[in-house]
Design a protein around this motif. Structure first.
Motif, mmCIF file in Angstrom:
data_model
loop_
_atom_site.group_PDB
_atom_site.id
_atom_site.type_symbol
_atom_site.label_atom_id
_atom_site.label_comp_id
_atom_site.label_asym_id
_atom_site.label_seq_id
_atom_site.Cartn_x
_atom_site.Cartn_y
_atom_site.Cartn_z
ATOM 1 N N SER A 195 9.699 13.569 -14.501
ATOM 2 C CA SER A 195 8.885 14.194 -13.458
ATOM 3 C C SER A 195 9.135 13.534 -12.109
ATOM 4 C CB SER A 195 7.400 14.088 -13.804
ATOM 5 O OG SER A 195 7.082 14.890 -14.907
ATOM 6 N N LYS A 196 9.327 14.357 -11.092
ATOM 7 C CA LYS A 196 9.433 13.880 -9.718
ATOM 8 C C LYS A 196 8.412 14.627 -8.868
ATOM 9 C CE LYS A 196 12.838 11.163 -10.654
ATOM 10 N NZ LYS A 196 12.550 9.699 -10.749
ATOM 11 N N ASN A 197 7.820 13.903 -7.942
ATOM 12 C CA ASN A 197 6.830 14.508 -7.061
ATOM 13 C C ASN A 197 7.178 14.094 -5.637
ATOM 14 O OD1 ASN A 197 4.610 15.834 -6.091
ATOM 15 N ND2 ASN A 197 3.111 14.370 -6.838
ATOM 16 N N TRP A 198 8.002 14.898 -4.996
ATOM 17 C CA TRP A 198 8.518 14.563 -3.676
ATOM 18 C C TRP A 198 7.747 15.300 -2.588
ATOM 19 C CZ3 TRP A 198 14.323 15.435 -5.308
ATOM 20 C CH2 TRP A 198 14.704 14.375 -6.154
ATOM 21 N N LEU A 255 0.832 -1.206 0.000
ATOM 22 C CA LEU A 255 0.000 0.000 0.000
ATOM 23 C C LEU A 255 0.869 1.260 0.000
ATOM 24 C CD1 LEU A 255 -2.787 -1.106 2.507
ATOM 25 C CD2 LEU A 255 -2.898 -1.034 0.012
ATOM 26 N N LYS A 256 1.989 1.222 0.731
ATOM 27 C CA LYS A 256 2.899 2.375 0.716
ATOM 28 C C LYS A 256 3.502 2.558 -0.680
ATOM 29 C CE LYS A 256 4.280 2.216 5.599
ATOM 30 N NZ LYS A 256 5.406 1.993 6.534
ATOM 31 N N ALA A 257 3.887 1.451 -1.301
ATOM 32 C CA ALA A 257 4.439 1.533 -2.660
ATOM 33 C C ALA A 257 3.390 2.054 -3.641
ATOM 34 C CB ALA A 257 4.943 0.164 -3.095
ATOM 35 N N ALA A 258 2.137 1.629 -3.474
ATOM 36 C CA ALA A 258 1.068 2.116 -4.347
ATOM 37 C C ALA A 258 0.890 3.627 -4.194
ATOM 38 C CB ALA A 258 -0.237 1.389 -4.024
ATOM 39 N N ASP A 259 1.000 4.119 -2.957
ATOM 40 C CA ASP A 259 0.907 5.566 -2.722
ATOM 41 C C ASP A 259 2.028 6.301 -3.460
ATOM 42 O OD1 ASP A 259 -1.314 5.262 -1.141
ATOM 43 O OD2 ASP A 259 -0.208 5.245 0.749
ATOM 44 N N ARG A 260 3.232 5.721 -3.442
ATOM 45 C CA ARG A 260 4.360 6.366 -4.136
ATOM 46 C C ARG A 260 4.127 6.387 -5.645
ATOM 47 N NH1 ARG A 260 7.368 3.387 -0.199
ATOM 48 N NH2 ARG A 260 7.785 1.741 -1.715
ATOM 49 N N TRP A 261 3.622 5.278 -6.179
ATOM 50 C CA TRP A 261 3.345 5.250 -7.622
ATOM 51 C C TRP A 261 2.264 6.263 -7.999
ATOM 52 C CZ3 TRP A 261 6.149 3.199 -11.341
ATOM 53 C CH2 TRP A 261 7.028 2.161 -11.052
ATOM 54 N N GLU A 262 1.229 6.371 -7.182
ATOM 55 C CA GLU A 262 0.162 7.331 -7.482
ATOM 56 C C GLU A 262 0.679 8.762 -7.363
ATOM 57 O OE1 GLU A 262 -3.046 6.339 -4.891
ATOM 58 O OE2 GLU A 262 -3.817 4.760 -6.222
ATOM 59 N N ARG A 263 1.532 8.991 -6.399
ATOM 60 C CA ARG A 263 2.121 10.329 -6.270
ATOM 61 C C ARG A 263 2.968 10.647 -7.499
ATOM 62 N NH1 ARG A 263 2.675 13.929 -2.203
ATOM 63 N NH2 ARG A 263 4.410 15.393 -2.371
ATOM 64 N N GLY A 264 3.714 9.672 -7.985
ATOM 65 C CA GLY A 264 4.486 9.876 -9.202
ATOM 66 C C GLY A 264 3.599 10.159 -10.404
ATOM 67 N N ALA A 265 2.474 9.432 -10.500
ATOM 68 C CA ALA A 265 1.541 9.672 -11.606
ATOM 69 C C ALA A 265 0.961 11.084 -11.543
ATOM 70 C CB ALA A 265 0.412 8.640 -11.565
ATOM 71 N N GLU A 266 0.670 11.541 -10.338
ATOM 72 C CA GLU A 266 0.157 12.912 -10.189
ATOM 73 C C GLU A 266 1.197 13.931 -10.650
ATOM 74 O OE1 GLU A 266 -0.806 13.071 -6.084
ATOM 75 O OE2 GLU A 266 -2.622 11.824 -6.277
ATOM 76 N N GLY A 267 2.473 13.655 -10.371
ATOM 77 C CA GLY A 267 3.534 14.555 -10.841
ATOM 78 C C GLY A 267 3.611 14.588 -12.357
#
Length: 276
Positions: free
Chosen positions: A168-171, A109-121
């Motif tokens: 793109s990075k979304n940190w 679930l944490k990894a999924a959050d990171r992937w979704e954050r990257g997609a938003e970026g």
């Protein structure tokens, strides 16, 4: 006469592969078990069916040999013994394949959050670049690198031969921390984190892509969420820009008249939308 097929630019969606990976992680794991060797005990009806031929054979032998009624009556204990033996002996077989589902773990679930954050970026970057399309630019998103299991977030091709690959990075923002190059622009840090590997990864992807792009693109990394130490930064010859500066930076990028006129169509043909 040889007719060259017309190359059309395929539809592309920013962050599509990242969204798919996030959905896969959130769905958990589903699979099918392999058949296994199993042993089961016979039911009474099956045991009787196994014992019946032994009894019948004995009766036929006794009757044909005219052994008498007493020996014929031995069919009863023979049937009992055969029934008991059949009941004790298991039958070998194979189990049926079964579908199973393992729910996602906390790490998934944490990894999924990171992937979704990257997609938003990636989606935010494309929204910034989209006005360039009205100026004759071609923006390709989420493109696979031929011959490699990797993708490029964005490829920008300008009407005057401009060619850029944008990562793109979304940190997440960290209080008091800024993205800054250190060690004479050889490393990139964000607070206590060393982010140089992200820069090297982009350079590797560009190295893989240059031949198919018919030239070396300008590498750009746009960082959402985290403040930069300055308006324009460089690390290992990669431009590090903020979302606010990205559009003007792309417009002012290097022009190259040597690039072929159908460069955008050629790159779109070679770098197809990324498929997992």
């Amino acid at each position: 006469m040889t007719v060259t097929p017309q190359r059309t630019i395929q539809p592309n969606t920013p962050g599509a592969s990242a969204r798919r990976e996030a959905a896969r992680l959130r769905a958990g794991t589903t699979g099918t078990t392999q058949p296994e060797r199993i042993y089961t005990m016979r039911r009474p009806a099956k045991c009787a069916a196994v014992a019946a031929p032994y009894t019948l054979v004995w009766l036929l032998i006794a009757y044909a040999a005219d052994l008498g009624i007493l020996l014929e009556l031995l069919a009863v204990p023979i049937a009992t013994i055969a029934y008991a033996a059949a009941k004790k002996r298991p039958v070998a077989g194979w189990s049926e394949p079964k579908t199973y589902h393992v729910p996602p773990t906390a790490e998934d679930l944490k990894a999924a959050d990171r992937w979704e954050r990257g997609a938003e970026g990636e989606e935010a970057t494309y929204r910034i670049l989209k006005p360039l399309e009205a100026e004759g630019w071609t923006i390709l998103n989420d493109r696979s690198i031929p011959g490699h299991r990797a993708n490029l977030d964005h490829i920008a091709i300008g009407p005057q031969g401009q060619l850029l690959v944008i990562d793109s990075k979304n940190w997440k923002p960290v209080p008091g921390a800024k993205v800054r190059p250190t060690d004479h622009e050889m490393t990139l840090t964000y607070g206590k984190w060393d982010c140089t590997k992200e820069v090297r990864k982009l350079l590797t992807e560009i190295e893989w892509s240059s031949n198919d792009m018919l030239g070396t693109p300008e590498p750009v990394m746009v960082i959402h969420g985290a403040p930069l130490w300055g308006p324009y930064l460089r690390c290992l010859n990669v431009h590090i820009v903020s979302p606010e500066r990205l559009l003007s930076f792309v417009r002012e990028s290097r022009k190259d008249r040597r690039h072929r006129s159908d460069l955008a169509a050629h790159i779109a043909w070679e770098f197809k939308p990324y498929v997992d």
